[in-house]
Write a protein that holds these residues in place. Structure first.
Motif, PDB file in Angstrom:
ATOM      1  N   TYR A 120      32.068  32.847  45.944  1.00 14.24           N
ATOM      2  CA  TYR A 120      32.349  34.629  45.534  1.00 14.24           C
ATOM      3  C   TYR A 120      32.878  35.168  46.502  1.00 14.24           C
ATOM      4  CZ  TYR A 120      28.236  33.331  42.906  1.00 14.24           C
ATOM      5  OH  TYR A 120      27.406  33.260  41.470  1.00 14.24           O
ATOM      6  N   PHE A 121      33.928  35.425  46.151  1.00 13.16           N
ATOM      7  CA  PHE A 121      35.007  36.676  46.609  1.00 13.16           C
ATOM      8  C   PHE A 121      35.482  38.091  45.710  1.00 13.16           C
ATOM      9  CE2 PHE A 121      39.442  37.754  48.153  1.00 13.16           C
ATOM     10  CZ  PHE A 121      39.630  37.495  48.985  1.00 13.16           C
ATOM     11  N   ALA A 122      35.418  38.831  46.792  1.00 14.25           N
ATOM     12  CA  ALA A 122      34.905  40.491  45.978  1.00 14.25           C
ATOM     13  C   ALA A 122      36.539  41.431  46.511  1.00 14.25           C
ATOM     14  CB  ALA A 122      33.461  41.411  45.863  1.00 14.25           C
ATOM     15  N   ASN A 123      36.508  42.072  45.932  1.00 15.26           N
ATOM     16  CA  ASN A 123      37.279  43.040  46.117  1.00 15.26           C
ATOM     17  C   ASN A 123      36.815  44.234  46.709  1.00 15.26           C
ATOM     18  OD1 ASN A 123      39.498  45.120  47.055  1.00 15.26           O
ATOM     19  ND2 ASN A 123      39.748  45.271  44.900  1.00 15.26           N
ATOM     20  N   GLU A 124      36.819  44.160  48.405  1.00 15.73           N
ATOM     21  CA  GLU A 124      35.673  45.725  48.830  1.00 15.73           C
ATOM     22  C   GLU A 124      36.354  46.844  49.027  1.00 15.73           C
ATOM     23  OE1 GLU A 124      34.645  43.090  52.969  1.00 15.73           O
ATOM     24  OE2 GLU A 124      33.798  42.148  51.624  1.00 15.73           O
ATOM     25  N   ILE A 125      37.724  46.722  48.660  1.00 14.89           N
ATOM     26  CA  ILE A 125      38.409  48.533  48.206  1.00 14.89           C
ATOM     27  C   ILE A 125      37.967  49.129  46.893  1.00 14.89           C
ATOM     28  CG2 ILE A 125      40.618  49.758  48.472  1.00 14.89           C
ATOM     29  CD1 ILE A 125      41.927  47.092  48.916  1.00 14.89           C
ATOM     30  N   GLU A 126      36.970  49.979  47.330  1.00 13.48           N
ATOM     31  CA  GLU A 126      36.679  50.349  45.974  1.00 13.48           C
ATOM     32  C   GLU A 126      37.552  51.450  45.019  1.00 13.48           C
ATOM     33  OE1 GLU A 126      33.847  54.287  46.896  1.00 13.48           O
ATOM     34  OE2 GLU A 126      33.785  53.136  48.401  1.00 13.48           O
ATOM     35  N   GLY A 170      40.285  44.288  39.835  1.00 11.20           N
ATOM     36  CA  GLY A 170      41.783  43.756  41.321  1.00 11.20           C
ATOM     37  C   GLY A 170      41.473  43.428  41.904  1.00 11.20           C
ATOM     38  N   LEU A 171      41.162  41.689  40.301  1.00 11.20           N
ATOM     39  CA  LEU A 171      41.356  40.439  40.950  1.00 11.20           C
ATOM     40  C   LEU A 171      42.489  39.523  40.083  1.00 11.20           C
ATOM     41  CD1 LEU A 171      37.426  39.771  42.443  1.00 11.20           C
ATOM     42  CD2 LEU A 171      39.344  40.357  44.046  1.00 11.20           C
ATOM     43  N   ARG A 187      44.517  49.380  44.393  1.00  7.92           N
ATOM     44  CA  ARG A 187      43.444  49.176  45.158  1.00  7.92           C
ATOM     45  C   ARG A 187      43.213  47.641  44.905  1.00  7.92           C
ATOM     46  NH1 ARG A 187      39.986  54.284  46.004  1.00  7.92           N
ATOM     47  NH2 ARG A 187      41.518  55.456  46.361  1.00  7.92           N
ATOM     48  N   ASP A 188      44.001  47.087  44.369  1.00  8.66           N
ATOM     49  CA  ASP A 188      43.663  45.995  43.604  1.00  8.66           C
ATOM     50  C   ASP A 188      44.237  44.753  44.650  1.00  8.66           C
ATOM     51  OD1 ASP A 188      46.833  46.781  42.888  1.00  8.66           O
ATOM     52  OD2 ASP A 188      46.710  44.510  43.370  1.00  8.66           O
ATOM     53  N   ILE A 204      45.098  48.841  36.217  1.00 14.49           N
ATOM     54  CA  ILE A 204      44.215  50.743  35.669  1.00 14.49           C
ATOM     55  C   ILE A 204      43.112  49.664  36.037  1.00 14.49           C
ATOM     56  CG2 ILE A 204      46.587  51.271  34.998  1.00 14.49           C
ATOM     57  CD1 ILE A 204      44.790  50.194  32.099  1.00 14.49           C
ATOM     58  N   CYS A 205      42.905  48.709  36.139  1.00 15.14           N
ATOM     59  CA  CYS A 205      40.907  48.749  36.309  1.00 15.14           C
ATOM     60  C   CYS A 205      39.915  49.651  37.125  1.00 15.14           C
ATOM     61  CB  CYS A 205      40.784  46.965  35.823  1.00 15.14           C
ATOM     62  SG  CYS A 205      41.170  46.590  37.434  1.00 15.14           S
ATOM     63  N   CYS A 206      41.168  49.480  38.834  1.00  9.35           N
ATOM     64  CA  CYS A 206      40.184  50.163  39.784  1.00  9.35           C
ATOM     65  C   CYS A 206      41.676  50.906  39.997  1.00  9.35           C
ATOM     66  CB  CYS A 206      40.444  48.428  40.651  1.00  9.35           C
ATOM     67  SG  CYS A 206      41.808  47.843  40.853  1.00  9.35           S
ATOM     68  N   SER A 207      42.585  51.269  40.526  1.00  8.25           N
ATOM     69  CA  SER A 207      43.927  51.620  40.659  1.00  8.25           C
ATOM     70  C   SER A 207      43.969  52.559  40.171  1.00  8.25           C
ATOM     71  CB  SER A 207      44.795  51.196  41.317  1.00  8.25           C
ATOM     72  OG  SER A 207      45.463  49.766  41.698  1.00  8.25           O
TER      73      SER A 207
END
Ligand code: FES
Length: 218
Positions: A120-126, A170-171, A187-188, A204-207
């Motif tokens: 599992y790899f997650a984007n830890e930036i909100e 953002g992945l 934020r990606d 645009i999903c996270c930034s």
């Protein structure tokens, strides 16, 4: 990880990260490996130079799948997991959709669970959800206010505009959108630092934005 005589890695974008040390260890142990690496383009394939160097050591094989080309055809993961050598260990790391496709493909091929591994790899930036700014969709001729609590993608979809998307964190790079005016708040984990500084595209999903107004090529 197992120093199996053959390993198959399946990585999506930044999901390549945990596999680099594993492929390095397999090279040292003279064990064969294959990497199926999905990225939108060579430019959006993180660590590609390092991966190619590891594959050149003589034990690895890189199968790069560029999903932004040929109409982004869907790859048959089930077929990729069929007919593997008996003791192959398979690993997958990427967006959630890819992980669930991988687990279904492994189950339908009856691969023994102890040889199937998910990283599992997650984007830890909100994600940016402060809202309170204006987005102009230039092609569609729409002007939106992004409300607090919403991402730009959510606001764009609420306005009836469809945008390609997959991971929503953002992945994966699916929602990359060209910026015509304004300063993105990135934020990606897809764009390089240089791409982020250029401000020409954004996920645009996270930034979000550092300016009060963004003009997007949508
Ligand atoms: S949907 Fe994956 S980066 Fe936006």
């Amino acid at each position: 990880m197992e120093l199996a005589s053959h390993s198959l890695f399946i990585a999506g974008g930044i999901g390549i990260t945990p596999f680099l040390p594993m492929m390095t260890a397999l090279n040292s142990g003279r064990c064969r490996w294959t990497l199926l690496y999905f990225a939108k383009s060579r430019e959006r394939a993180p660590l590609l130079d390092e991966v190619e160097a590891l594959a050149l050591c003589g034990f690895g094989e890189l199968n790069l799948q560029l999903t932004g080309q040929n109409g982004g055809h869907r790859f048959n993961l089930k077929a990729a997991l069929t007919g593997l050598p008996e003791d192959t260990h398979v690993y997958c790391c990427g967006p959630n959709g890819m992980l669930s496709d991988f687990l279904s493909a492994a189950a339908s091929n009856d691969l023994p669970p102890d040889r199937v591994h998910v990283e599992y790899f997650a984007n830890e930036i909100e994600a940016a959800t402060d809202g309170g700014f204006t987005v102009i969709l230039q092609k569609s001729g729409k002007e939106l206010i992004v409300d607090p609590g919403a991402t730009i993608l959510e606001a764009v979809e609420a306005a009836g505009i469809a945008v390609p998307q997959s991971c929503l964190e953002g992945l994966c790079g699916s929602c990359e959108t060209r910026v015509i005016e304004g300063i993105p708040d990135h934020r990606d984990m897809v764009l390089s630092e240089r791409d982020k500084q250029s401000g020409r595209t954004m996920m645009i999903c996270c930034s979000g934005t550092k300016s009060s107004r963004l003009v997007l090529d949508l």
